[in-house]
Design an enzyme around this catalytic site. Sequence first.
Site, PDB file in Angstrom:
ATOM      1  N   ASP A 142     -17.960  48.020  62.163  1.00  0.00           N
ATOM      2  CA  ASP A 142     -17.200  47.131  61.289  1.00  0.00           C
ATOM      3  C   ASP A 142     -16.162  46.342  62.105  1.00  0.00           C
ATOM      4  OD1 ASP A 142     -16.736  46.348  58.495  1.00  0.00           O
ATOM      5  OD2 ASP A 142     -14.731  47.130  58.901  1.00  0.00           O
TER       6      ASP A 142
ATOM      7  N   LYS B 203     -15.872  42.124  62.941  1.00  0.00           N
ATOM      8  CA  LYS B 203     -14.674  41.265  62.850  1.00  0.00           C
ATOM      9  C   LYS B 203     -14.436  40.567  64.179  1.00  0.00           C
ATOM     10  CE  LYS B 203     -12.665  44.271  59.362  1.00  0.00           C
ATOM     11  NZ  LYS B 203     -11.713  45.334  59.070  1.00  0.00           N
TER      12      LYS B 203
ATOM     13  N   LYS C   8     -18.273  40.310  55.424  1.00  0.00           N
ATOM     14  CA  LYS C   8     -18.460  39.898  56.826  1.00  0.00           C
ATOM     15  C   LYS C   8     -19.919  39.692  57.199  1.00  0.00           C
ATOM     16  CE  LYS C   8     -16.216  43.728  57.613  1.00  0.00           C
ATOM     17  NZ  LYS C   8     -15.410  43.946  56.453  1.00  0.00           N
TER      18      LYS C   8
ATOM     19  N   ALA D  66      -7.915  41.390  56.170  1.00  0.00           N
ATOM     20  CA  ALA D  66      -7.705  41.328  54.708  1.00  0.00           C
ATOM     21  C   ALA D  66      -6.853  40.102  54.342  1.00  0.00           C
ATOM     22  CB  ALA D  66      -7.097  42.626  54.199  1.00  0.00           C
TER      23      ALA D  66
END
Length: 413
Positions: A279, A283, A180, A212
């Site tokens: 994290d 996204k 990412k 994923a």
Amino acid sequence: SARVFSALAAGGVNVIAIAQGSSELNISFVVEGGQTAEAARRVHAAFQLSKIGGGRSPEAPRTDVVLLGFGRVGRALADQLAARNGGSRVRVVAALDRSGYVFDPRGLSRQRLLRLAQGKDQGALLAALGGRKAGAAEALAFIASHAVSRPTLVDVTAEETADLLHLALGQGFDLVLANKKPLAGSGQSYQALLAAAAAAGRRIRYEATVGAGLPIIDTHLKLVESGDRVLRIDGCVSGTLGYVLSSVSEGKPFSGAVGEAVDKGYAEPDPREDLSGRDAARKGLILARLLGYAGSPPAAEDLVPPALRRVPLPDFLRRISSLDEEWRSRVARAAARGHVLRYVVSATSRGVRAHLAEVPADSPIGALRGTRNLVSFTTRRYRAEPLVITGPGAGAQVTAAGILNDIQYLAAT
Ligand SMILES: NC(=O)c1ccc[n+]([C@@H]2O[C@H](COP(=O)([O-])OP(=O)(O)OC[C@H]3O[C@@H](n4cnc5c(N)ncnc54)[C@H](OP(=O)(O)O)[C@@H]3O)[C@@H](O)[C@H]2O)c1
């Protein structure tokens, strides 16, 4: 010579100097160092030399995959690619790790990849498994100097690789990312990467960066292609935070839930990486950028109180149970209203939020358990009832499958 120079011009390769003898059989020309690989490929293609070793071009050109990273996901992907080699025009020609690289322009066989994976499982480095010692930039330059066919670089590291990706685009690689970070930096660096790809006539796919193997980015593309307009994307995109929060909602102490997430390999060894929400926010940012958001990365709501953010990991793990009581009462307050706690990211063209939210226990997000992800698209057509995609959002095999889809797409178009 006309054939050579029109092939170079079509590839945007700038010819600096030309020397032609009296014979038609040889011609010399000078191009920028960074364009040599692209120039060689264009000329080989024009004279049907793009098949390694010369000769006629195969009917459908091969796609040569270079794995930047040979960790859990890289190894699962190598195996999935090698397993379907019969009849497939996609093959792995190289794998890189921090030590160096292994490269065979004829393609690495499944047995070779398996042996490399076994060696890596036992802690060996690629440079010591029959490979060469080199930094990634040097390795890419060496690989690109060979007549690889439709080269595709797959970034399965978790590093800041933007500089390498720029280099690879200049050398003629298409890019597939599970990493990412190159897409979740400043707005400027994100735009620069897309612009570099466009200038080089290359493509970038990155399905595995969110959810994923779940088809999240692909769904967005299909909605847009079919004339719909995506207004917002919301969801739970962190398997670790999903696991921890669904466990505390079921009555587990916060410290126990975090400990289990680490033991089961869902969380990073330092679980604060996940609990910080960074994290998940990355996204969310990737999704917001799909919707046209041009701003900077968002601040995420950190589930670790400031006093425990910078203490050494063993201290944090020792003191984490001091948070249990606060979490227990938060969960109880939400439950009294028929709600549960979930870590939600919301992306629109105006921005991103990554935060702890109370949601009805019987809503789709409230019903999530374990590490499952859920992403909902609110669009002009799916307005009253958003389009929802849910399923496992982590794991090497499903992540590799998401990457494989991207590779197949590039190979087929
Ligand atoms: N695991 C999942 O479920 C999942 C799901 C979705 C997305 N992803 C993403 O997929 C990526 C890979 O995850 P993973 O679990 O496979 O990580 P991993 O096991 O830590 O593997 C990372 C690999 O990258 C290599 N690497 C790091 N820096 C490098 C460099 N400068 N040059 C060449 N190689 C380098 C490492 O080399 P060494 O082997 O020498 O250390 C290692 O082989 C991450 O970005 C992750 O966020 C993972």
